[in-house]
Design a protein around this motif. Structure first.
Motif, PDB file in Angstrom:
ATOM      1  N   ALA A  31       0.570  -1.561   0.336  1.00  9.62           N
ATOM      2  CA  ALA A  31      -0.729   0.094  -0.299  1.00  9.62           C
ATOM      3  C   ALA A  31       0.846   1.384   0.105  1.00  9.62           C
ATOM      4  N   LEU A  32       2.270   0.876   0.797  1.00 12.97           N
ATOM      5  CA  LEU A  32       2.519   2.078   0.219  1.00 12.97           C
ATOM      6  C   LEU A  32       3.853   2.353  -0.772  1.00 12.97           C
ATOM      7  N   SER A  33       3.982   1.685  -1.292  1.00  7.69           N
ATOM      8  CA  SER A  33       3.953   1.971  -2.906  1.00  7.69           C
ATOM      9  C   SER A  33       2.978   2.352  -3.307  1.00  7.69           C
ATOM     10  N   SER A  34       2.314   2.110  -3.408  1.00  2.94           N
ATOM     11  CA  SER A  34       1.015   2.730  -3.979  1.00  2.94           C
ATOM     12  C   SER A  34       0.910   4.106  -3.957  1.00  2.94           C
ATOM     13  N   GLU A  35       0.952   4.460  -2.452  1.00  3.38           N
ATOM     14  CA  GLU A  35       0.801   6.092  -2.143  1.00  3.38           C
ATOM     15  C   GLU A  35       1.962   6.343  -2.988  1.00  3.38           C
ATOM     16  N   ILE A  36       3.715   6.248  -2.627  1.00  4.39           N
ATOM     17  CA  ILE A  36       4.081   6.860  -3.470  1.00  4.39           C
ATOM     18  C   ILE A  36       3.972   7.215  -5.230  1.00  4.39           C
ATOM     19  N   GLU A  37       3.172   6.089  -5.849  1.00  9.79           N
ATOM     20  CA  GLU A  37       3.627   5.962  -7.111  1.00  9.79           C
ATOM     21  C   GLU A  37       2.007   6.971  -7.473  1.00  9.79           C
ATOM     22  N   ASP A  38       0.740   6.492  -6.226  1.00 11.88           N
ATOM     23  CA  ASP A  38       0.085   8.081  -6.693  1.00 11.88           C
ATOM     24  C   ASP A  38       0.970   9.536  -7.268  1.00 11.88           C
ATOM     25  N   GLY A  39       2.211   9.517  -6.350  1.00 16.81           N
ATOM     26  CA  GLY A  39       1.992  11.006  -6.021  1.00 16.81           C
ATOM     27  C   GLY A  39       1.406  11.212  -4.371  1.00 16.81           C
ATOM     28  N   HIS A  40       0.735  10.568  -3.762  1.00 17.54           N
ATOM     29  CA  HIS A  40      -0.153  11.130  -2.195  1.00 17.54           C
ATOM     30  C   HIS A  40       1.344  11.224  -1.513  1.00 17.54           C
ATOM     31  N   LEU A  41       2.516  10.488  -1.385  1.00 21.22           N
ATOM     32  CA  LEU A  41       3.357  10.171  -0.417  1.00 21.22           C
ATOM     33  C   LEU A  41       4.853  10.862  -1.557  1.00 21.22           C
ATOM     34  N   VAL A  42       5.990  10.928  -0.796  1.00 22.44           N
ATOM     35  CA  VAL A  42       6.376  11.133  -1.576  1.00 22.44           C
ATOM     36  C   VAL A  42       8.828  10.249  -0.752  1.00 22.44           C
ATOM     37  N   SER A  43       9.016   9.769  -1.746  1.00 24.31           N
ATOM     38  CA  SER A  43      10.312   9.216  -0.161  1.00 24.31           C
ATOM     39  C   SER A  43      11.765   9.725  -1.483  1.00 24.31           C
ATOM     40  N   ASP A  44      11.954   9.845  -0.195  1.00 16.23           N
ATOM     41  CA  ASP A  44      13.777  11.316  -0.916  1.00 16.23           C
ATOM     42  C   ASP A  44      15.109   9.789  -1.367  1.00 16.23           C
ATOM     43  N   GLY A  45      14.345   8.183  -1.338  1.00 11.68           N
ATOM     44  CA  GLY A  45      15.253   7.729  -2.408  1.00 11.68           C
ATOM     45  C   GLY A  45      16.665   7.166  -1.320  1.00 11.68           C
ATOM     46  N   GLY A  46      16.673   7.406   0.080  1.00  8.57           N
ATOM     47  CA  GLY A  46      17.363   6.883   1.061  1.00  8.57           C
ATOM     48  C   GLY A  46      18.867   7.232   0.503  1.00  8.57           C
ATOM     49  N   ASP A  47      19.272   7.273   1.906  1.00  8.30           N
ATOM     50  CA  ASP A  47      21.037   8.176   1.624  1.00  8.30           C
ATOM     51  C   ASP A  47      22.002   6.743   2.073  1.00  8.30           C
ATOM     52  N   ARG A  48      23.492   7.766   2.440  1.00  5.12           N
ATOM     53  CA  ARG A  48      24.193   6.398   2.329  1.00  5.12           C
ATOM     54  C   ARG A  48      24.133   5.698   3.607  1.00  5.12           C
ATOM     55  N   ALA A  49      23.568   5.971   4.518  1.00  2.00           N
ATOM     56  CA  ALA A  49      23.231   5.424   5.627  1.00  2.00           C
ATOM     57  C   ALA A  49      22.273   4.196   5.050  1.00  2.00           C
ATOM     58  N   GLY A  50      21.657   3.704   4.108  1.00  2.00           N
ATOM     59  CA  GLY A  50      20.542   3.281   3.699  1.00  2.00           C
ATOM     60  C   GLY A  50      19.116   3.476   5.161  1.00  2.00           C
TER      61      GLY A  50
END
Length: 727
Positions: A257-276
């Motif tokens: 469900a979280l992946s769907s929320e991100i794909e639909d643009g309702h939430l945004v992921s920063d892609g992660g940092d060097r520490a994961g």
């Protein structure tokens, strides 16, 4: 009676009713039973005089005795004339109080409901009811009739009458259909209805526990809880775990469900940092953080837009002479930096000269005939800024202006604030979204000077803007550390700095004329008794001040036996025991003379979260309550009273940006979860003439040695640095 599974009767008294949860304690008159029966349960709306049918079981409460625990309560219109009169006069119908309720029943008897439904013109026959009042009563009854089906639909779900009206106003005649289609839309569309309330409705409608609709809403709710803690974003792994636990569903379904929320643009992921570590943002906060970072860096790399002299010394020296003050070397450097920079941050604790430096900066800028805008996050802070500078200051919200229809700020990039310099005091209180709105609304070339104490608790809203600016190392800033001699003589100031250094201050008894005192309390009851004595008698007598107006009680949290809610009830009894008028709404009794605080921004009324005023008038017939906010009267209808709370005692967070003649800080181990160094440091700097800490040595020691609670999740500092690489 012990075997009864059903109770029918008439409501004689409402001992308690929470319009948030719907929980109520009712005293019921049952035919053939001598004494009133106690019924407890949940219902959205209830009025004295209504008939009720409750289904449940009998129980014996250890303190309150025998009572009927209702699993379901249904209401109906009253059947006796006495009950009808009490029902109409209970406050459920605007324009009809007890006086007119009696007249209506006398005039129309059992026909009164038919008159209200079908023949409202007949109301004119009642003495005192003219055409205007008929219209008021008619409109109120129509509103009641229009939402009656909605109320019946919602009453079993714990939704309050006032919020049911909001649902009706939001969705109109489609309300029931829309709620049935997606009850979770209430969270987004209707103020005051959170996820848990919507989830309760959804479950009773048969929405599956693992419905994608529910899981998506639950993820947003879990993230919002962390945003309400001050975070701009939250780590993905933690969000998944907390949402899965909240929803009682498998992690894999939350991940999907979280992946769907991100794909639909309702939430945004920063892609992660060097520490994961991958952060998940609400879309609006992500966009605000990115935009603000770019704007800050752009401003930090530019000089002030006005023509600058080769040396500022002459202008600064002239300002010193005219203001009759003297700056030290570090303060002169801070003034020069502010005068020559497009973006500058001035920070320091109490007594370090922030106000003095601000006065000099503004004096020089005025001599240059520049257009200056002064602002603070709260009305109280703005008034204090006006007092110390002699220049008009406003709240940031008022500076930006608000469209009363849309709720959007009037000033933006398209319609910027007309100023060449904007100085913001108490800037530590400004959260990331508001700072983004402000910076976006500044005219091209406008300089921004931020003044605040970075060691105080950060803003109530998401982000920690001042700390992020300093961490980025891209912005001009001055941290003042030297304390003026006069300020250093204050035990309030010395104690505050001890706390800020992580040192437990001296808690031994002070001289009678000291401005800081610690009083140890033994238990909650002793704390409340001592607090009442301090607020009502000892402090007002010592300082010759008004107990209600000038003494402010501060605590770390709202809940608990020594939270704001409990303490406010105690202080209300002591400081305003017999008001000339009072009304109970949303679980709070308001009386004329009560000290109250706004809990929600209201752009129509031009009052904002944290504003404190005094109740001056309550009109039972018109169902209105007036509050005096420093000479400006603001009117509230009774259905709006959920945006007010008693303010004899407030949280330390709500005290930011304010100073009081006397502050009493209650700190006990009941507050353990909230005890942090910057919280107590902030509280200790709220009193001007006296600060009293009432509580336990252990609680104060724990707070001082607990640090500041750590940084909030967000990447403003990192984004300011990243912006260097962007075109």
């Amino acid at each position: 009676m012990e075997d009864l599974k059903e109770v029918k009767g008439t409501v004689e008294r409402i001992t308690f009713h929470s319009t948030d949860s719907g929980y109520c304690v009712l005293r019921i008159r049952v035919d053939g039973v001598k004494d009133l029966l106690t019924v407890v349960g949940n219902i959205a709306k209830i009025a004295v005089g209504e008939s009720v049918e409750a289904k449940g079981v009998w129980s014996a409460h250890p303190e309150f005795g025998r009572q009927f625990k209702a699993e379901k309560i249904e209401t109906g219109r009253p059947s006796s004339l006495e009950a009808i009169e009490r029902y109409l006069g209970s406050g459920m119908l605007k324009g009809v109080g007890p006086h007119y309720a009696a007249k209506l029943v006398k005039a129309f008897g059992y026909e009164v409901f038919n008159v209200l439904d079908r023949e409202p013109e007949r109301l004119k026959r009642v003495t005192g009811i003219g055409p205007a009042k008929v219209r008021t009563i008619q409109e109120a009854w129509k509103t009641q009739s229009s939402i009656r089906d909605i109320m019946v639909f919602l009453q079993t779900y714990g939704i309050s009458p006032a919020r049911s009206v909001r649902i009706y106003k939001t969705y109109g005649s489609d309300a029931i259909a829309k709620v049935r289609a997606n009850p979770y839309r209430l969270v987004r569309d209707v103020p005051g209805i959170g996820f848990l309330g919507a989830d309760q409705i959804a479950k009773q409608m048969g929405v599956a526990v693992d419905s994608p609709l529910r899981i998506g809403a639950g993820i947003h709710h879990a993230l919002l809880l962390r945003v309400n803690d001050g975070n701009v974003a939250y780590p993905r792994d933690r969000l998944v775990s907390e949402a899965a636990e909240l929803l009682a569903v498998d992690h894999s379904k939350v991940v999907l469900a979280l992946s769907s929320e991100i794909e639909d643009g309702h939430l945004v992921s920063d892609g992660g940092d060097r520490a994961g570590v991958e952060l998940i943002y609400p879309k609006a906060l992500y966009e605000a953080e990115v935009k603000l970072a770019r704007q800050f860096l752009k401003m930090a790399k530019l000089k002030a837009s006005w023509t600058q002299p080769d040396d500022w010394n002459a202008q600064i020296s002239k300002a010193e002479n005219e203001l009759k003050l003297a700056l030290d070397t570090s303060q002169r450097a801070a003034v020069e930096m502010a005068l020559s920079s497009r973006l500058m941050l001035l920070t320091g604790g109490p007594g370090t000269g922030k106000t003095t430096i601000t006065r000099v900066i503004l004096h020089v800028l005025k001599k240059m005939n520049l257009k200056i805008a002064l602002a603070s996050p709260t009305g109280r802070a703005a008034r204090r800024l006006t007092e110390v500078t002699g220049m008009e200051a406003s709240t940031i919200h008022r500076l930006l202006g608000v469209d009363r229809v849309s709720g959007e700020f009037l000033h933006s990039e398209e319609l910027p604030v007309e100023a060449q310099v904007c100085l913001v005091d108490e800037a530590s209180m400004v959260d990331l979204p508001l700072m983004n709105h402000l910076v976006s609304a500044l005219s091209p070339g406008c300089a921004l000077i931020l003044v605040g104490d970075v060691d105080q608790i950060p803003s109530v809203g998401p982000g920690e803007v001042l700390a992020s600016l300093i961490r980025s190392q891209q912005v001009h800033f001055t941290r003042l550390t030297e304390i003026y001699r006069q300020a250093a003589e204050s035990e309030i100031i010395r104690t505050a700095y001890s706390i800020n250094r992580g040192e437990v201050p001296n808690l031994e008894p002070r001289a009678a004329d000291a401005d800081f005192h610690f009083i140890e309390s033994r238990d909650a009851a002793h704390t409340l008794r001592t607090l009442a004595e301090l607020v009502k008698t000892r402090i007002p007598k010592k300082l010759k001040i008004d107990a209600k107006r000038d003494v402010q009680v501060l605590v770390p949290m709202n809940r608990g036996g020594l939270g704001t809610r409990a303490i406010n009830l105690e202080l209300q009894k002591i400081l305003n025991p017999e008001p000339v008028g009072k009304v109970e709404r949303f679980g709070t009794v308001f009386g004329v003379g009560d000290k109250v605080m706004v809990t929600l921004n209201d752009y129509d009324k031009e009052v904002f979260n944290g504003d404190i005023g005094r109740v001056t008038n309550i009109d039972d017939e018109e169902e209105i309550l007036d509050v005096d906010f420093d000479g400006r009267i603001v009117r509230y209808e009774w259905g709006e009273l959920d945006s007010l709370t008693l303010a004899y005692c407030i949280t330390i967070h709500k005290s930011q940006g304010s100073e009081y003649p006397a502050a009493v800080i209650v700190l006990t181990m009941q507050h353990r979860m909230m005890l942090k160094r910057n919280l107590v440091y902030t509280a200790a700097t709220r009193g001007k003439r006296m600060v009293v800490v009432l509580g336990s040595r252990e609680a104060l020691r724990l707070a001082v040695q607990s640090g500041d609670g750590g940084s909030r999740f967000g990447k403003l500092a990192e984004r300011i640095n990243e912006a260097i690489l962007l075109p």
